[in-house]
Structures are given as structure tokens and as C-alpha cells.
Motif scaffolding. Sequence first.
Motif, short mmCIF file in Angstrom:
data_model
loop_
_atom_site.label_atom_id
_atom_site.label_comp_id
_atom_site.label_asym_id
_atom_site.label_seq_id
_atom_site.Cartn_x
_atom_site.Cartn_y
_atom_site.Cartn_z
N TYR A 1 3.90 -0.01 22.10
CA TYR A 1 4.41 -1.23 21.47
C TYR A 1 5.88 -1.10 21.13
CZ TYR A 1 0.21 -3.96 21.21
OH TYR A 1 -0.85 -4.72 21.55
N LEU B 1 -6.25 -2.86 22.84
CA LEU B 1 -4.88 -3.00 22.33
C LEU B 1 -3.88 -2.87 23.47
CD1 LEU B 1 -3.99 -3.47 19.51
CD2 LEU B 1 -3.73 -1.08 19.18
N ILE C 1 -0.50 4.41 21.95
CA ILE C 1 -0.48 2.94 21.89
C ILE C 1 0.67 2.46 21.01
CG2 ILE C 1 -1.75 1.00 20.94
CD1 ILE C 1 -2.60 1.58 23.60
N LEU D 1 -12.53 8.27 8.01
CA LEU D 1 -13.98 8.09 8.10
C LEU D 1 -14.60 9.13 9.04
CD1 LEU D 1 -15.84 6.08 6.80
CD2 LEU D 1 -15.74 4.73 8.85
N SER E 1 -23.39 7.81 13.77
CA SER E 1 -22.25 6.98 13.41
C SER E 1 -20.95 7.55 13.96
CB SER E 1 -22.19 6.86 11.89
OG SER E 1 -21.12 6.07 11.52
N LEU E 2 -20.85 8.89 14.00
CA LEU E 2 -19.62 9.52 14.52
C LEU E 2 -19.47 9.29 16.01
CD1 LEU E 2 -17.21 11.19 13.84
CD2 LEU E 2 -18.53 13.21 14.16
N LYS E 3 -20.62 9.37 16.75
CA LYS E 3 -20.55 9.10 18.18
C LYS E 3 -20.11 7.66 18.44
CE LYS E 3 -24.67 10.73 19.31
NZ LYS E 3 -25.83 11.07 20.13
N LEU F 1 -9.75 5.02 10.28
CA LEU F 1 -10.74 5.59 11.18
C LEU F 1 -10.70 7.11 11.16
CD1 LEU F 1 -10.60 3.28 14.26
CD2 LEU F 1 -12.54 3.75 12.83
N PHE G 1 -17.46 12.10 8.23
CA PHE G 1 -18.71 12.35 8.96
C PHE G 1 -18.76 13.78 9.48
CE2 PHE G 1 -18.80 7.61 9.96
CZ PHE G 1 -19.54 7.37 8.83
N LEU H 1 -18.39 5.82 16.44
CA LEU H 1 -16.99 5.66 16.01
C LEU H 1 -16.03 6.11 17.10
CD1 LEU H 1 -15.78 6.60 12.49
CD2 LEU H 1 -14.41 7.24 14.37
N LEU H 2 -16.29 7.29 17.69
CA LEU H 2 -15.36 7.80 18.69
C LEU H 2 -15.30 6.87 19.90
CD1 LEU H 2 -16.16 11.60 18.54
CD2 LEU H 2 -14.12 10.47 17.77
N ASN I 1 -8.86 0.84 21.53
CA ASN I 1 -7.49 1.18 21.89
C ASN I 1 -7.12 0.63 23.27
OD1 ASN I 1 -6.03 2.61 19.88
ND2 ASN I 1 -7.66 4.12 19.98
N PHE I 2 -8.12 0.64 24.18
CA PHE I 2 -7.83 0.03 25.48
C PHE I 2 -7.66 -1.48 25.37
CE2 PHE I 2 -9.19 4.07 27.10
CZ PHE I 2 -8.35 4.24 28.16
N PHE J 1 -20.05 1.24 10.55
CA PHE J 1 -20.17 2.71 10.49
C PHE J 1 -20.72 3.15 9.14
CE2 PHE J 1 -16.15 2.78 13.24
CZ PHE J 1 -16.89 2.55 14.36
N ILE K 1 -5.14 0.92 10.47
CA ILE K 1 -6.53 0.98 10.90
C ILE K 1 -6.86 2.35 11.49
CG2 ILE K 1 -8.10 0.07 12.65
CD1 ILE K 1 -7.00 -2.63 12.07
N SER L 1 -13.76 3.28 18.97
CA SER L 1 -12.32 3.24 18.69
C SER L 1 -11.52 3.52 19.94
CB SER L 1 -11.96 4.21 17.58
OG SER L 1 -12.46 5.46 17.86
N LEU L 2 -12.07 4.35 20.86
CA LEU L 2 -11.38 4.55 22.15
C LEU L 2 -11.34 3.24 22.94
CD1 LEU L 2 -10.08 6.66 23.97
CD2 LEU L 2 -12.26 6.98 25.04
N LEU M 1 -8.29 11.53 19.93
CA LEU M 1 -8.27 10.11 19.56
C LEU M 1 -6.94 9.77 18.88
CD1 LEU M 1 -9.96 7.56 19.48
CD2 LEU M 1 -10.69 8.21 17.23
N PHE N 1 -8.49 -8.32 17.12
CA PHE N 1 -8.58 -6.85 17.12
C PHE N 1 -8.78 -6.32 15.71
CE2 PHE N 1 -6.11 -2.99 16.27
CZ PHE N 1 -6.89 -2.08 16.94
N VAL N 2 -7.99 -6.83 14.75
CA VAL N 2 -8.07 -6.31 13.37
C VAL N 2 -9.44 -6.60 12.77
CG1 VAL N 2 -7.14 -6.59 11.07
CG2 VAL N 2 -5.62 -6.43 12.98
N GLU O 1 -12.17 -4.47 14.31
CA GLU O 1 -12.09 -3.10 13.82
C GLU O 1 -12.65 -3.00 12.40
OE1 GLU O 1 -11.91 0.06 15.07
OE2 GLU O 1 -9.98 -0.36 15.96
N MET P 1 -10.59 13.69 25.09
CA MET P 1 -11.81 13.26 24.39
C MET P 1 -13.04 13.51 25.23
SD MET P 1 -11.27 9.84 22.24
CE MET P 1 -12.94 9.90 21.68
N MET Q 1 -1.86 8.17 26.94
CA MET Q 1 -3.21 7.63 26.76
C MET Q 1 -4.21 8.31 27.68
SD MET Q 1 -3.44 3.60 26.28
CE MET Q 1 -5.21 3.69 26.24
N ILE R 1 -15.80 -0.74 11.10
CA ILE R 1 -15.77 0.24 10.01
C ILE R 1 -16.91 -0.01 9.04
CG2 ILE R 1 -14.42 0.98 8.02
CD1 ILE R 1 -11.94 0.62 9.66
#
Lengths: 119, 205
Positions: free
Chosen positions: A45, B160, A41, A90, B145-147, A87, A94, B149-150, B157-158, B130, A83, B153-154, A34, B119-120, B123, A21, A14, B127
Motif C-alpha cells: 500500500y 487486501l 501488504i 489472539l 480456533s488457531l487453525k 490477530l 491460543f 485463525l491462520l 490478506n489476499f 474465534f 487488525i 487471516s492469510l 503470517l 474487509f474491516v 475481520e 506458513m 507475500m 475475531i
Amino acid sequence: MTGTLVIYFSILGMLVGTIGMILSKDLIKKILSLGIVETSINLMYTGISARSGIIPPIVSGDFSRTTYADPIPQAVIITGIVISFALLCLSLVFAIIIYNKYHTMNVETIEIIFEREER
Amino acid sequence: MIALVFLPVLGGIVCLVLKDRKSVSPIVAIVTTFASGSVLPFVIFEDASIVLGNWGVLGIGLAIDELTTPFLLSTFIVMLAVILNSINKSYDGFFYALILILYGTLNSIFLSRDLFNIFVTVELASIISFILISYEKKPRQAWASLKYLLLSSLGLNFYLLGIGIVYMETGKGQELCKVGGNAITTGLPDFIFRHEGEHRLGNAS
């Protein structure tokens, strides 16, 4: 024991993905980093479910063994995989839209072009 | 309670199917928003919780408590304002479908009892937002939107990673069966407050 080792490796992955990134200038490399974070992750798990044993949790009449893997994190992380796939799709869409207009994937060049358009 | 999630998503699907008829979609959007808003007085005055499916604590749990009620009301008011504002604009059925599915998803965030379900749903709402940001398919909107998104989503993940650590600390053992399930299948306010109380009781005795 195996689970703890796997968890430490996943946290290392990670950190590597996060640094990638932050530091990379290319858009595709950012998206790949990413992907590294999300895969780490998923690995974490797997490590959590392997802490109580690494026998697959499929019970078929033999209840003598007790070191089965924990099935709940494995069942839960499947949603996370789906998910992250959505992502990825998508973000690539873009990136294609941006590339078709400006013919570059470099982040700094795209920012310079947008600043020039504003004037 | 399930109607709060189910009705807007169903209306969104109807809008998506009838995308070509431009006059139908705003009517469907208004009717769906008022229908799921009229469910609100029947559910917000008492604490309740349901579990979907015959899975016990492993099923998808929805609950209403005093933390949920102001969020549900504010979501209804904001969504009603957005839809009434966008009637006069020339949006097509795709926009109304996205807005209605976003409304159902936001209700589902505030209703869910489960850290991983939160979380789900977060997310899913991300989406949809976005796609709403890059609605007109301009490259500038796609870049913004891409900025988003990145970065988001990072960050998720933290989040999670945090769920994994909570599950590692509390997920096993019998003391959580007393609390009523293991960490991943127990809700955010529910889990934290009740587990803290259990710890304090155990330390005191």
C-alpha cells in the motif's frame, strides 16, 4: 517508478511468507510468517501511494509542486495494521493455551496427541 | 439505518458491563434483537444511502439495495433463533455480549458500500467468532480456533491484495470522479456495475 518496484518486492515478500506458513512445522514460525505476509501488504500500500510521487502530502502554502504521494492508501492501511496486531495477540493467546497443556509447539505432535485422545 | 449497527453493539456493551448479574443479560439480548429487528420494516422497502461524517465520498458510507435486504432479514432470523435457544443454557453475560456485537458487525458488513470497510468488518466478525469457538478455554477448542485463525487471516490478506490492485487500476484519474468517488470509497455492487457500464458506454462512443 519507485512505486512499481516496491509493489513487486511486496508481492515477493507475500509469496515468501505464504511458503513459510505452508512448510514450517513450528507454531511460532507460522505466526511469524503470517506477520511477514501482513507487513508485505502494508509495504504494497505504501508503494501504491508512492506511484504519483514521493513528497509527503502535507500542503503548507506552497502549491507549485504536484508530485505528492497519494494519502488515501496510507490512511486506509492504518486500520489494517491495527487488525493484524489484534490477530497476533489472539493467536499468541491460543498458542499459550496449547503449550500449557501439551508442552510442545510442533504441529504434527499436537495432531498426534489429539488423535490419541480420541481413541 | 444506523440503528441496525448501533443498537446491537450498545446492547453488547450493556451486557459486558452487567456481566456479573446472570439474569439481566438474556433480557437485554432479547430486547436489543427485537429493537433492531423492528427497525427493519422502516428501512428495507426503499433504496437509501447515507454517509457518516462531513467527508463527502471519503466518509463511511452505508447503503440499502435489493442485494442487502435478504441478508439483513436472514441475519435477524438466525440471531433471534440463536438467542432464544441459548436462554435455557447457562451462558454468562460475556457470551451474550459477543453474540450482540457479532449481530451488529454482520449488519455492518451487509450495509457497507466500501471494499475496505467490508474487509474491516469481516475481520471483526472473524475475531469475534474465534473467541466464540474457544469459549470454554479447552485446548482442543483453542487448537481448532488457531487453525481457523491462520487460514482465514492469510486469505483475508489476499483479499487486501485484491483491493490494492483494484485501487491501482481505477483509483486515480478524473473518469472515476464522474462515477462518484474513487475505487476504495465506492461499494462492491455499486462500484462494479456502474464502472462496467461506464466502460461500455465509453467504448461504444
